[in-house]
Structures are given as structure tokens and as C-alpha cells.
Design a protein around this motif. Structure first.
Motif, PDB file in Angstrom:
ATOM      1  N   ALA A  86       0.867  -1.194   0.000  1.00  0.00           N
ATOM      2  CA  ALA A  86       0.000   0.000   0.000  1.00  0.00           C
ATOM      3  C   ALA A  86       0.894   1.230   0.000  1.00  0.00           C
ATOM      4  N   ILE A  87       1.467   1.527  -1.162  1.00  0.00           N
ATOM      5  CA  ILE A  87       2.442   2.631  -1.238  1.00  0.00           C
ATOM      6  C   ILE A  87       1.977   3.792  -2.112  1.00  0.00           C
ATOM      7  N   VAL A  96      -8.552  -6.115  -3.942  1.00  0.00           N
ATOM      8  CA  VAL A  96      -8.875  -5.450  -2.672  1.00  0.00           C
ATOM      9  C   VAL A  96     -10.041  -4.457  -2.837  1.00  0.00           C
TER      10      VAL A  96
END
Ligand code: NDP
Length: 281
Positions: free
Chosen positions: A207-208, A261
Motif C-alpha cells: 500500500a504505497i 482489494v
């Protein structure tokens, strides 16, 4: 060939479970409701709000819609939240972000009653998560846990590496993996030798916010790779923070973007609306 973790399918299962729970509550005379507040008309926010309303409709959750003009003041928004906090016919309150300039987002989110904070952003709920008390879980990280478990992967005892430490994804993600008895490492932009750390992971959660940054050189053979990132490329297609074509051949399992997701976040929001009924008892 990696197993593709199907977020559309799993999110549908969760929404169907929520729908059943809402129907059972309705038989007992209990209505579940969610207030969704949008200030201004940012097009991306309008899409998110529309999708949330559609999911509510599917699950049988009453959605109370508040579409406020761009000029709404912070005081007016706080007054509405105060009213909703005190209304018995409102179980959950969600304020769609970002808010227009001049409104302090933190102040607004902190004003939502922790018992109605279905996004799980209130400091009381963040604290409850870290000490293992009941409360609302942040939707995206909670969705990641469901994806991993419902795909048949155990977290207990696994090396879990989270890339990113934001308050809405990375940090709660790490706490949830820890709660599942993973051995958790959190990395960020100052991490020395990110590749070496990421390559230790049996479960790698990325999650960047950097399109396709994580290629196969960051991934251990046989890892489960969860890509939280979402970006629209110049050609109009969506991609994640993971370079899917590079990583897929080495991973045991991987989430696609779209269809990984993304759909889980709204499903977990619906689930939190049902949780709110219990918490408010
Ligand atoms: P933020 O920008 O808030 O946080 C990014 C994190 O990544 C920071 O902790 C930052 O480190 C770290 N980072 C940035 N560059 C590097 C690097 N080169 N190496 C290592 N770490 C780095 O993003 P969010 O957490 O809000 O979102 C992450 C992604 O997930 C985005 O693509 C977003 O669109 C997506 N997202 C998707 C959701 C969904 O429903 N699918 C929901 C929420 C987000 P540092 O702290 O040091 O700056």
C-alpha cells in the motif's frame, strides 16, 4: 501460475452474509441504517458515494443521504454530525473524503461518535484495535484479512511484511495481521533495503501509492501478494502498486487490480454497519 484471489467473489459472499444478518435483524424489528455525507461534488467522490448507496440497497441497509453544497462550513457539518450522533434511527455515519478546503478533516472525523464510526478512523477505534478491544475495523485492511483467510491461507506464524504505514491502510493492516498471530514488519519510504525486507515475506501487503513499483525482485517465491494500490493509467486502465505481470509467475497467490482489494472495502463497510447495531446495544 499463481492463484488469483478473487475480490469480486469474496466481497459478494460478504455482502450476501450481511444481507442475511440485516434480514434477521429486520424480523426482530431492528433496522440498520447508514448516513453518507458528501460535501461538494468531486466526481470521484460521487462515484464512491453512489457505490456505497447501491451496496446498502443490496444488503437492505437504509441509506440516509446528505449531499451538501461545496460552500458548507465546518460548523454546519459538525452540527449535522452532532444531530446524527444523537439520532436513534442512524447506526453508522460516513463522511466521504476529501472534504473541501477550509474544513478540518481530522476535526470532522473525530466528531463522529466512536459507536457510529463505520469507517473505523476514530482514535478510539484505532486504539481499541491496538489493544484488542471490540470496535470498528478500518474497512480496507479488514477486507485484506478476509481475502487472505477466505482464500485458504493461514496468517498465524507467517512472516508478514506491510509496505506503507498510512493511518488508513498500513498501520491498521499491521495491527490486524498481528492480531491474527502473524510476525509483522512495517516498511515505509525510509526503510533501508526494502527489497531484502520484502523478500522475507510469506504474506506481502503493498500500500504505497506508486503504480507498479513492486516487481518480482521484491517477492519471495511462493509468497501471497496483496495489492492495495489503485491507479488509473494514461490508457484509462487500472493498475496497482504491484507489477502484476512480473510478480504473478513467482507468487503463490495474488490479488488483481481491479477485482482484488477494491471491492472488499465497501463489503466491509456494509459489515461494519451490522456491527454497529451490536456495539450500540
Ligand atoms: P499514503 O500515500 O497515505 O501512504 C503511502 C505509504 O507508502 C507511506 O507510508 C509511505 O512512506 C510509503 N511509501 C511511499 N513511497 C515508498 C517507497 N518508495 N518505498 C517504501 N514505502 C513507500 O497512501 P495510502 O495508504 O492511503 O494508499 C496506498 C495505496 O492504496 C494508494 O494507491 C491508494 O490509492 C490505495 N488505496 C486503495 C483502497 C482500496 O479500497 N482499494 C483504499 C485506500 C487506499 P512514508 O510514511 O515514509 O511517507
Amino acid at each position: 501460475m499463481a492463484k488469483i484471489i478473487d475480490g469480486k467473489l469474496i466481497s459478494q459472499q460478504i455482502k450476501d452474509e450481511v444481507k442475511d444478518k440485516v434480514a434477521k435483524l429486520s424480523e426482530q424489528g431492528v433496522t440498520v441504517s447508514l448516513a453518507v455525507i458528501q460535501v461538494g461534488n468531486d466526481p470521484a467522490s460521487s462515484v464512491y458515494v453512489r457505490n456505497k448507496k447501491k451496496a446498502c440497497e443490496y444488503c437492505g441497509i437504509v441509506s440516509l443521504a446528505y449531499e451538501l453544497p461545496e460552500e458548507t462550513t465546518e460548523d454546519e457539518l459538525l452540527a449535522l454530525i452532532d444531530e446524527l450522533n444523537n439520532r436513534k434511527d442512524c447506526n453508522g455515519i460516513l463522511v466521504q473524503l476529501p472534504l473541501p478546503k477550509g474544513i478540518d478533516e481530522e476535526k470532522v472525523l473525530d466528531a463522529i461518535s466512536p459507536l457510529k464510526d463505520v469507517d473505523g478512523f476514530h482514535p478510539m477505534n484505532v486504539g481499541a484495535l491496538s489493544i484488542g478491544k471490540p470496535g470498528f475495523l478500518s474497512c480496507t485492511p479488514a477486507g485484506v484479512i478476509e481475502l487472505i483467510k477466505r482464500s485458504g491461507y493461514s496468517i498465524e506464524g507467517k512472516e508478514c511484511v506491510v509496505i506503507g504505514r498510512s493511518n488508513i491502510v498500513g498501520k491498521p493492516m499491521a495491527m490486524l495481521l498481528l492480531r491474527e498471530n502473524g510476525t509483522v514488519t512495517v516498511t515505509h519510504s525510509k526503510t533501508a533495503d526494502l527489497k531484502a525486507v520484502a523478500k522475507r515475506a510469506d504474506i506481502l501487503v503493498v500500500a504505497i501509492g506508486k503504480p507498479k513499483m513492486i516487481d518480482a525482485s521484491y517477492v519471495k517465491d511462493g509468497a501471497v501478494v496483496i495489492d492495495v494500490g489503485i491507479h488509473r493509467m494514461d490508457n484509462g486502465k487500472l493498475c496497482g502498486d504491484v507489477d502484476y505481470d512480473s510478480v504473478e509467475p513467482v507468487a503463490e497467490a495474488i490479488t488483481p487490480v481491479p477485482g482484488g482489494v477494491g471491492p472488499m472495502t465497501i463489503a466491509m463497510l456494509m459489515n461494519n454497519c451490522v456491527t454497529s447495531v451490536d456495539l450500540q446495544k
